[in-house]
Enzyme design. Structure first.
Site, PDB file in Angstrom:
ATOM      1  N   LYS A 206     -51.148  -1.386  17.234  1.00 54.57           N
ATOM      2  CA  LYS A 206     -51.391  -2.273  16.091  1.00 54.57           C
ATOM      3  C   LYS A 206     -51.327  -1.496  14.775  1.00 54.57           C
ATOM      4  O   LYS A 206     -50.636  -1.876  13.825  1.00 54.57           O
ATOM      5  CB  LYS A 206     -52.753  -2.957  16.261  1.00 54.57           C
ATOM      6  CG  LYS A 206     -53.212  -3.772  15.078  1.00 54.57           C
ATOM      7  CD  LYS A 206     -52.289  -4.951  14.816  1.00 54.57           C
ATOM      8  CE  LYS A 206     -52.502  -5.565  13.473  1.00 54.57           C
ATOM      9  NZ  LYS A 206     -53.159  -6.824  13.457  1.00 54.57           N
ATOM     10  N   CYS A 262     -54.128  -6.776   5.600  1.00 55.33           N
ATOM     11  CA  CYS A 262     -53.806  -5.859   6.708  1.00 55.33           C
ATOM     12  C   CYS A 262     -53.212  -4.523   6.280  1.00 55.33           C
ATOM     13  O   CYS A 262     -53.783  -3.477   6.557  1.00 55.33           O
ATOM     14  CB  CYS A 262     -52.857  -6.546   7.680  1.00 55.33           C
ATOM     15  SG  CYS A 262     -53.639  -7.901   8.565  1.00 55.33           S
TER      16      CYS A 262
END
Ligand code: UDX
Length: 431
Positions: A206, A262
């Site tokens: 991720k 993010c």
């Protein structure tokens, strides 16, 4: 199979709603009772295309429910997803307090065999730490802790969930892995590729993906500055690069820098991990620095056009990107603040993000349309790539502006067309 999702932010709510769309029985849990009662009435706390429809449909069908605390649902669930926030601390590391709070709730209500899954982006090693916490009160053969990161983009989160490039499952326990493979079986049948790996690799995938994309954007942003100096056109350069299959055309659009919840947070958290393990990630460090410079570079274009005078700028876009109402780490908002600090009057317009922007910058002058912002402005600044800014009525805007100046920080408009209409046009990385 019974599923609980703890946390009803972007990731948790989309995950819960989409899993219920696949026929699973899902309970979404959040400590914010106000949010839960609104969700029960099908009122969405965020703007996300398609989400309301799925929530409404599955609540009605009895597959999706919302609860505060959710203790009984947690104790009856086969799988519990952790989707609480991991916001950045001042030193860049991820704040894990909500994750630990949620795992304690899970531990208190844990009965028979269950799989606890981290869906939020959590630093590498979190799964191992959560396992230790669970072992304080339970035997290791009654649960598994797995990693199953989410890759959804805001603005197309539902579509991303339903048609993922990949589903990554990191689980060191074969029994837990089987439960998760069963859970995702309907999506696998619908052609979603599944990568099974160990937990630490899944956690790193991720961060590595987001950091790599941040590097790609910062690469093209730095290149756009060079393109301006050597007289090249960054759009052609990016197109030529992207035609190489090894590079690919996505994430090569220059702009005022990446933002959102993010990329800025995850690059910082990954750098924090790399420092903790004494294993430098110089490229990620450089991408971060280039991104900080890019917003200054973009604001500099507006200040240069103002020529040191106290002018008025119509700022089109406040969200960190088009298609969302999110202003977290938004370059557009940072530009607004830089301009205001230099005495430029800013009249801003965004189709969805005005309310959130006003919470962040209470003094901002926000208006209801692009035309309202442009009226009597000395320049028009495009800071967010909303589709509606691609089709602005430029002749009309020219009539109502004080002077015909466009600073297009997303390269949305055709420079030749703007110039033919009589605008002075400045883009990013092109003449
Ligand atoms: C991102 C990842 O794409 C997603 O997989 C992850 O799970 C969460 O972070 P998101 O933050 O919603 O999603 O936005 P994204 O579309 O990736 O854009 C991030 C930022 O990069 C935006 O500020 C956008 O404007 C900028 N960007 C993107 C560019 O400047 N140029 C590009 O070519 C692409």
């Amino acid at each position: 199979m019974k599923v609980v999702v703890i946390g009803t932010g972007y990731v948790g709510l989309v995950t819960g709603a989409c899993l219920s769309e696949y026929g699973l029985s899902v309970t979404c849990v959040d400590l914010d009772s106000d949010k839960i009662s609104r969700l029960r009435k099908n009122e969405m706390p965020i703007y996300e295309p398609g989400l309301k429809e799925i929530v409404e449909k599955n609540q009605k069908a009895g597959r999706l429910s919302f609860e505060v605390n959710g203790e009984r649902s947690i104790s009856e669930a086969d799988v519990v997803f952790l989707a609480v926030g991991t916001p950045p601390l001042p030193d860049g590391s991820a704040d894990m307090k909500y994750v630990y709070e949620a795992v304690r709730t899970f531990s208190r209500n844990h009965r028979s065999y269950q799989v606890l899954v981290t869906k939020s982006t959590v630093p590498v090693g979190t799964g191992a730490r959560l396992e230790e916490i669970m072992m304080e009160n339970h035997s290791g053969d009654t649960f598994a802790v797995a990693s199953n990161p989410e890759f959804l983009r805001e603005g197309c989160a539902v579509a991303d969930f339903m048609n993922p490039d990949r589903i990554v499952i990191g689980c060191n326990d074969p029994k837990g892995l089987k439960v998760l493979l069963d859970l995702y079986e309907p999506m696998r049948k619908a052609n979603a590729p599944i990568l099974v790996t160990d937990r630490a690799s899944s956690e790193l995938i991720k961060y590595a993906s987001n950091a790599f994309l941040s590097v790609k954007i910062s690469f093209v942003n730095e290149l756009s500055r060079l393109a301006e100096k050597v007289g090249a056109d960054i759009a052609s350069v990016a197109q030529g690069m992207g035609m190489d299959k090894r590079i690919g055309p996505a994430f090569l659009l220059p702009g005022p820098g990446y933002g959102g919840s993010c990329f800025p947070k995850d690059t910082k958290a990954l750098l924090d991990t790399s420092r903790a393990f004494g294993s430098p990630l110089r490229l990620v460090d450089a991408a971060e620095q280039a991104n900080r410079e890019q917003v200054e570079f973009a604001a500099g274009k507006v200040l240069a056009a103002a020529g040191g005078e106290k002018k008025t700028a119509a700022l089109l876009g406040l969200a960190f990107k088009g298609g969302t109402d999110d202003v977290r780490e938004s370059p557009a908002l940072k530009i607004a603040e830089i301009l205001m600090s230099k005495g430029i009057a800013v009249k801003a317009y965004d189709p969805e993000a005005s309310a959130n922007a006003l919470r962040e910058v209470p003094g901002l002058d926000v208006v209801g349309s692009a035309a309202e912002a442009a009226k009597d402005a000395d320049m028009l600044v495009i800071a967010t790539e909303w589709n509606e800014f691609k089709t602005l009525d430029l002749p009309r805007l020219k009539e109502i502006m004080k002077s015909p100046v466009i600073i297009d920080l997303r390269n949305l408009l055709d420079p030749n067309h703007c110039r033919e209409l009589g605008f002075a046009y400045t883009g990013i990385g092109r003449a």
